[in-house]
Design a protein around this motif. Sequence first.
Motif, short mmCIF file in Angstrom:
data_model
loop_
_atom_site.label_atom_id
_atom_site.label_comp_id
_atom_site.label_asym_id
_atom_site.label_seq_id
_atom_site.Cartn_x
_atom_site.Cartn_y
_atom_site.Cartn_z
N TYR A 32 72.27 -51.78 20.81
CA TYR A 32 72.26 -52.37 22.02
C TYR A 32 71.65 -51.78 23.12
N ALA A 33 70.08 -53.01 23.70
CA ALA A 33 69.01 -52.35 24.98
C ALA A 33 69.78 -52.67 25.89
N LEU A 34 69.48 -52.25 27.02
CA LEU A 34 68.95 -52.78 27.97
C LEU A 34 67.54 -52.42 28.61
N VAL A 35 66.50 -53.56 28.64
CA VAL A 35 65.46 -54.02 28.85
C VAL A 35 65.32 -54.67 30.22
N THR A 36 64.12 -53.56 31.07
CA THR A 36 64.02 -53.50 32.06
C THR A 36 62.24 -53.62 32.10
N GLY A 37 62.10 -54.23 31.38
CA GLY A 37 60.33 -54.54 31.30
C GLY A 37 59.79 -55.48 29.90
N ASN A 38 58.78 -56.13 30.05
CA ASN A 38 58.56 -56.88 28.14
C ASN A 38 58.92 -55.75 27.28
N ASP A 39 59.05 -56.04 26.23
CA ASP A 39 59.51 -55.53 25.46
C ASP A 39 59.43 -55.82 24.41
N THR A 40 58.41 -57.16 24.62
CA THR A 40 57.74 -58.27 23.65
C THR A 40 56.74 -57.67 23.23
N ASP A 41 56.17 -57.04 24.56
CA ASP A 41 54.32 -56.73 24.95
C ASP A 41 54.05 -55.37 24.65
N PRO A 42 53.54 -55.40 23.13
CA PRO A 42 53.28 -53.57 22.50
C PRO A 42 52.56 -53.16 23.26
N SER A 43 51.70 -53.37 24.86
CA SER A 43 50.74 -52.84 25.20
C SER A 43 51.84 -51.76 26.41
N TYR A 44 53.01 -52.83 26.71
CA TYR A 44 54.40 -52.64 27.38
C TYR A 44 54.53 -50.79 26.98
N VAL A 45 55.25 -51.58 25.85
CA VAL A 45 55.75 -49.96 24.79
C VAL A 45 55.24 -48.99 24.92
N ALA A 46 53.64 -49.74 24.77
CA ALA A 46 53.04 -47.84 24.85
C ALA A 46 52.41 -47.24 25.75
N ARG A 47 53.34 -47.67 27.14
CA ARG A 47 52.89 -47.30 28.63
C ARG A 47 54.17 -47.24 28.62
N SER A 48 55.09 -47.31 28.21
CA SER A 48 56.26 -46.75 28.90
C SER A 48 57.30 -45.94 27.84
N GLN A 49 56.68 -45.51 27.25
CA GLN A 49 57.59 -44.63 26.14
C GLN A 49 58.05 -43.69 26.72
N ASN A 50 57.62 -42.42 27.65
CA ASN A 50 57.83 -41.65 28.47
C ASN A 50 58.38 -41.84 29.72
N ALA A 51 57.84 -43.51 30.50
CA ALA A 51 58.05 -43.04 32.15
C ALA A 51 59.63 -43.83 31.44
N THR A 52 60.33 -43.68 33.40
CA THR A 52 61.64 -43.48 34.06
C THR A 52 61.65 -44.77 35.06
N GLY A 53 62.68 -44.78 35.22
CA GLY A 53 62.46 -46.50 36.05
C GLY A 53 62.69 -47.93 35.58
N SER A 54 62.11 -48.56 36.17
CA SER A 54 61.48 -50.07 35.49
C SER A 54 60.62 -50.53 36.31
N ASP A 55 60.38 -51.93 34.95
CA ASP A 55 59.50 -52.62 35.07
C ASP A 55 59.52 -53.83 36.45
N SER A 56 58.70 -55.13 36.85
CA SER A 56 58.94 -56.25 37.38
C SER A 56 60.08 -57.08 36.77
N PHE A 57 60.55 -56.05 35.55
CA PHE A 57 60.69 -57.37 34.97
C PHE A 57 62.48 -57.93 34.70
N GLY A 58 63.09 -57.58 35.84
CA GLY A 58 64.31 -57.79 36.06
C GLY A 58 64.82 -57.28 35.39
N MET A 59 66.47 -57.41 34.51
CA MET A 59 67.12 -56.35 33.67
C MET A 59 67.97 -57.36 32.78
N ARG A 60 67.33 -56.96 31.82
CA ARG A 60 68.43 -58.03 30.62
C ARG A 60 68.85 -57.36 29.30
N VAL A 61 69.00 -58.02 28.52
CA VAL A 61 70.23 -57.25 27.65
C VAL A 61 70.40 -57.68 25.85
#
Length: 158
Positions: A32-61
């Motif tokens: 189960y994952a609460l997704v607050t950013g575009n986790d299908t974009d590899p650059s976003y995943v790499a950039r946010s690896q240790n980030a806190t908070g959320s992107d302007s993506f909304g909230m998805r599950v």
Amino acid sequence: MMNNMNNNKDENESEVMAAPVTDTRRIAFRLYALVTGNDTDPSYVARSQNATGSDSFGMRVRVNGQPIYIRGANVIPMDTMEGRFSADAHRRMALSARDAMMNMVRIWGGGIYLPQIFYDTCDEIGLMVMHDLMNRGSWTGAPREESAYRHQLRRLSY
């Protein structure tokens, strides 16, 4: 005393049969994952690896990697007097959410931990529960509070 070749037991011995110990759990999903950013974009995943908070993506599950469209509501205590709660009312509340085509409910963090029948019914009917940590905003870090939180986490994490 009768001697039976097939029975080597003393007449005073009795056979004790222990009941088998079983445990049954129904698990519908493993991840189960609460997704607050575009986790299908590899650059976003790499950039946010240790980030806190959320992107302007909304909230998805995502459940088992698949996006889930959430339909749900907030759950607040039914009554201010816990002594007037009933198991049937909590079961009906979960069933009503399912009948209203909801697939998730959020337990409000300013309320109370609900009776086990509510969580068991949600599990039984496939209703996901997103649970706030109760009154965490007023947490002081006292050992007694920590113990209470740990108890609830163990109780609700199955």
